[in-house]
Design an enzyme around this catalytic site. Structure first.
Site: not given
Ligand SMILES: [Zn+2]
Length: 439
Positions: A176, A326, A401
């Site tokens: 990521e 993330h 995210e």
């Molecule tokens: Zn992650």
């Protein structure tokens, strides 16, 4: 002798010692399960993936699932979907093509910027340079060590004493890349921006920023396998543990009080000898070392999570805000991930979270969904944020995210780094304003 020298030269100039994993004609599909039958079947596939790689895990009904399928599995995969009457959409036609078109240069760079992704050594050199150019403000920190003997490095920024602390963790999952890039972008802005809002949060909070919490894995994504997620420790069969399933709060827990839950005290976990516990994967984590969500042999079995936890514990009196980066999906997540029970200040975190998402959208229109981890993503046990919230008691804890919503997924082009950094920092300004921690 000359021949040996030439061979060495060829190996060195080829840029890496290991063969790189290739993903020619691998396709990423988006699926939307709409029946219990779909969900059950996808869960079975995820637990025994046989070459498939779930970029976005199976969650709830009508939540998207992204699966990377190798060419030799494509016909079987299509057959399975047809039998299930489950629609598919191609999101990435050829993963290797995308990797090749976005690959950063193998040559070490002398300048540090946010137009490309950087190797771990480049990030660490840049961090070192900051304490030299900002004496008395930036202090290097070592927040842990790794299986391969690297340091988990970061910096502390402090303009004055008695500030409340903000911890930013990124790069827990190796592939990521937008996480470490966003963390370093924000770090740079805190030191250099003239925007009064950014100057205010820079100077009235102490910042602990760890851009790569899994540097072994991150380096491995540059040298060997762009899509590696876990640590690089040796396992019983396969390498690596998912560090974000290895923290000691309801580790492998499933629902509270069930499954493989062991006691939650930090000291118990950190001094206890690792135990071998075989658990079913009911808690969004797996005891199978070959799966992407392998939780390890025990809570804090990994030196990365154990040492990072010690570091966080050592400054826990200071930390009022904890942020984990993330990717991908554009979600702002509130703990816990173990079940849908709410944290005590859930309504406050949700209210602030919606304001953060509104600030984030203002600059480029990037839309985030805000909510509890289980509600809007899936069950996750043993994550750092659950441990930080549940065991350390940090009041304001969020997981981002980051971009995008799956068109590039983990292979987000580097021209997204600066806009992602800008909009994310906009939302952090709002968060810190709303916490009222600073006068
Ligand atoms: Zn992650």
């Amino acid at each position: 002798m000359w021949t040996i020298c030439m061979m060495l030269l060829i190996v060195i100039t080829s840029g890496s010692w290991a063969e790189k994993a290739r993903f020619d004609n691998y396709v990423v599909y988006r699926l939307i399960p709409t029946t219990k039958n779909h969900l059950d079947a996808l869960r079975i596939l995820e637990e025994e993936p046989d070459g498939l790689n779930f970029w976005k895990s199976v969650g709830s009904m009508n939540s998207s699932v992204d699966v990377m399928v190798p060419p030799h599995k494509r016909a079987d995969f299509h057959d399975a979907l047809r039998n299930l009457d489950l629609e598919k959409e191609v999101f990435i036609q050829d993963v290797q093509h995308l990797i090749d078109s976005k690959r950063p240069s193998d040559n070490p760079r002398t300048d540090f910027n946010w137009n490309s992704y950087h190797r771990i050594d480049e990030i660490y050199s840049w961090l070192n340079s900051l304490s030299l150019t900002n004496p008395g403000i930036v202090t290097p920190i070592v927040a842990g060590t790794t299986y391969e003997g690297r340091q988990i490095r970061g910096v502390k920024i402090s303009y004055k004493s008695n500030n409340p602390g903000v911890f930013i963790e990124a790069g827990m999952h190796a592939r990521e890349w937008i996480g470490p890039a966003t963390a370093t972008y924000i770090l740079n802005e805190l030191l250099t921006s003239n925007d009064p809002n950014i100057r205010y949060i820079a100077q009235n909070f102490d910042w602990y920023i760890v851009p790569s919490a899994n540097p072994d894995g991150y380096e491995y994504t540059h040298t060997t396998n762009r899509l590696w997620r876990k640590t690089r420790s040796g396992g019983p069969v396969c390498h690596g543990v998912d560090p974000n399933r290895n923290f000691g709060f309801h580790w492998m827990g499933g629902s509270r009080g069930s499954g493989c839950r062991i006691s939650d005290g930090l000291r118990t976990h950190l001094v206890a000898k690792p135990k071998t516990i075989s658990c079913v994967s009911e808690g969004g984590a797996s005891s199978n070392s070959c799966l992407e969500t392998h939780a390890g042999q025990s809570a804090f079995s990994e030196v990365e999570t154990r040492s990072l936890a010690w570091y966080i514990w050592s400054i826990s009196r200071k930390i009022q805000v904890y942020i984990a980066f993330h990717s991908y999906s554009q979600l702002l997540l509130i703990p816990y991930g173990i079940d849908s029970e709410r944290v005590s200040n859930y309504q406050q975190l949700l209210r602030i979270g919606h304001k953060m998402a509104a600030s984030l959208a203002r600059r480029y229109g990037t839309r985030y969904t805000v909510g509890n981890i289980v509600d809007i993503l899936y069950v996750v046990s043993g994550s750092s944020v659950d441990w930080v919230k549940g065991s350390i008691g940090v009041p304001f804890t969020y997981t981002y995210e980051l971009r995008d919503q799956g068109r590039y997924g983990f292979l987000l082009p580097a021209n997204h780094i600066i806009p992602t950094g800008q909009e994310t920092l906009d939302s952090i300004v709002t968060l810190l304003h709303e916490t009222r921690l600073s006068p």
